[in-house]
Design an enzyme around this catalytic site. Structure first.
Site, PDB file in Angstrom:
ATOM      1  N   TYR A 134      -5.115  -9.178  -6.459  1.00 39.45           N
ATOM      2  CA  TYR A 134      -4.515  -9.535  -7.883  1.00 39.45           C
ATOM      3  C   TYR A 134      -4.783  -9.743  -8.417  1.00 39.45           C
ATOM      4  O   TYR A 134      -4.727  -8.956  -9.556  1.00 39.45           O
ATOM      5  CB  TYR A 134      -2.864 -11.062  -7.146  1.00 39.45           C
ATOM      6  CG  TYR A 134      -2.572 -11.160  -5.824  1.00 39.45           C
ATOM      7  CD1 TYR A 134      -1.290  -9.815  -5.740  1.00 39.45           C
ATOM      8  CD2 TYR A 134      -2.728 -11.482  -4.624  1.00 39.45           C
ATOM      9  CE1 TYR A 134      -0.425 -10.355  -4.724  1.00 39.45           C
ATOM     10  CE2 TYR A 134      -2.321 -11.251  -3.335  1.00 39.45           C
ATOM     11  CZ  TYR A 134      -1.238 -10.945  -3.694  1.00 39.45           C
ATOM     12  OH  TYR A 134      -0.208 -11.103  -2.204  1.00 39.45           O
ATOM     13  N   ASN A 157       8.075  -5.532  -4.954  1.00 37.80           N
ATOM     14  CA  ASN A 157       8.221  -4.240  -4.990  1.00 37.80           C
ATOM     15  C   ASN A 157       9.566  -3.648  -3.859  1.00 37.80           C
ATOM     16  O   ASN A 157       9.696  -3.590  -2.765  1.00 37.80           O
ATOM     17  CB  ASN A 157       6.775  -3.644  -4.190  1.00 37.80           C
ATOM     18  CG  ASN A 157       7.280  -2.245  -3.968  1.00 37.80           C
ATOM     19  OD1 ASN A 157       7.574  -1.153  -4.424  1.00 37.80           O
ATOM     20  ND2 ASN A 157       5.779  -2.370  -3.428  1.00 37.80           N
ATOM     21  N   CYS A 165       1.938  -1.696  -1.802  1.00 36.41           N
ATOM     22  CA  CYS A 165       1.639  -3.156  -2.251  1.00 36.41           C
ATOM     23  C   CYS A 165       0.912  -4.494  -1.611  1.00 36.41           C
ATOM     24  O   CYS A 165       0.299  -5.422  -1.137  1.00 36.41           O
ATOM     25  CB  CYS A 165       2.606  -4.150  -2.654  1.00 36.41           C
ATOM     26  SG  CYS A 165       4.040  -3.935  -1.397  1.00 36.41           S
ATOM     27  N   HIS A 166       0.832  -3.431   0.538  1.00 32.75           N
ATOM     28  CA  HIS A 166       0.366  -4.286   1.493  1.00 32.75           C
ATOM     29  C   HIS A 166      -1.283  -3.937   1.069  1.00 32.75           C
ATOM     30  O   HIS A 166      -1.685  -5.053   2.173  1.00 32.75           O
ATOM     31  CB  HIS A 166       0.849  -3.601   2.530  1.00 32.75           C
ATOM     32  CG  HIS A 166       0.570  -2.134   2.738  1.00 32.75           C
ATOM     33  ND1 HIS A 166       1.015  -0.971   2.463  1.00 32.75           N
ATOM     34  CD2 HIS A 166      -0.674  -1.273   3.608  1.00 32.75           C
ATOM     35  CE1 HIS A 166       0.414  -0.122   3.021  1.00 32.75           C
ATOM     36  NE2 HIS A 166      -0.428  -0.592   3.157  1.00 32.75           N
ATOM     37  N   GLU A 192      -4.208   1.368   8.572  1.00 30.82           N
ATOM     38  CA  GLU A 192      -5.239   2.224   7.663  1.00 30.82           C
ATOM     39  C   GLU A 192      -6.750   1.572   7.646  1.00 30.82           C
ATOM     40  O   GLU A 192      -7.995   2.069   6.722  1.00 30.82           O
ATOM     41  CB  GLU A 192      -4.939   2.130   6.629  1.00 30.82           C
ATOM     42  CG  GLU A 192      -3.721   2.195   5.979  1.00 30.82           C
ATOM     43  CD  GLU A 192      -2.874   1.351   4.596  1.00 30.82           C
ATOM     44  OE1 GLU A 192      -3.390   1.472   3.516  1.00 30.82           O
ATOM     45  OE2 GLU A 192      -1.712   2.328   3.927  1.00 30.82           O
TER      46      GLU A 192
END
Length: 195
Positions: A134, A157, A165-166, A192
């Site tokens: 963040y 979001n 945002c993950h 990912e």
């Protein structure tokens, strides 16, 4: 099914609904189209305006609640019209299959404003398989002291998964929160192979 009470077959009803959606779109009275999509993180609600994808919602948010909010904030002319969402659905399916690392569908940021919109527009810069804290995102948008505000922008979001945002974590590497729940965030990061 009691055909006396409901004389139209399911197939006929589906054809009627498709025709209604097409007519509404042709006549310019379909402002928000939506559909659902089954994914590894559960069903997602996808909604789009003529400008682009405006909302991706997790089932835990309550699809009816999300649709009511879209009717109040965007337009009351909301209709299930899957065809308008086919490109977004196809890109999400490719993403979940590991064949897509970024999204190309047009986005409508109508549900965000101010600093939240700035942060949300910045999030796609965090590449597939990467994470940022963040604090790093606050620095990236030019406001290094706005760590909590970045957290709020991520938490609100309206386009999770597509606007990633993950990929934003706490400075200590902890997951922080996620609109889809921590299990969904973990699943997306694992998909990912995020580092």
């Amino acid at each position: 099914m009691n055909h006396e009470a409901f004389p139209v077959s399911g197939d006929d009803l589906a054809r009627l609904h498709t025709a209604l959606a097409a007519r509404a779109a042709d006549e310019g009275v379909l402002d928000v189209a939506y559909r659902t999509l089954d994914t590894p993180v559960g069903p997602l609600l996808l909604a789009a305006t003529a400008r682009g994808l405006v909302r991706v919602a997790f089932e835990r948010e309550g699809f009816d609640t999300v649709l009511e909010a879209l009717a109040a904030k965007v337009s009351p002319r909301v209709l299930e019209a899957p065809a308008r969402l086919d490109p977004a659905a196809a890109e999400l399916e490719e993403y979940f299959a590991g064949r897509r690392h970024g999204f190309d569908v047009p986005l409508d940021h109508a549900l965000s404003s101010g600093f939240r919109r700035i942060v949300q527009r910045c999030l796609p810069q965090i590449g597939y398989g990467r994470t940022r804290s963040y604090k790093e995102v606050a620095e990236l948008v030019g406001n290094p002291k706005a760590v909590r505000a970045v957290g709020t922008a991520c938490a609100t979001n309206p386009l999770p998964v597509v606007v990633p945002c993950h990929r934003v974590l706490r400075t200590d590497g902890g997951l922080g929160g996620y609109i889809g729940g921590l299990e969904a965030k973990t699943t997306l990061l694992a998909l990912e192979n995020a580092a």
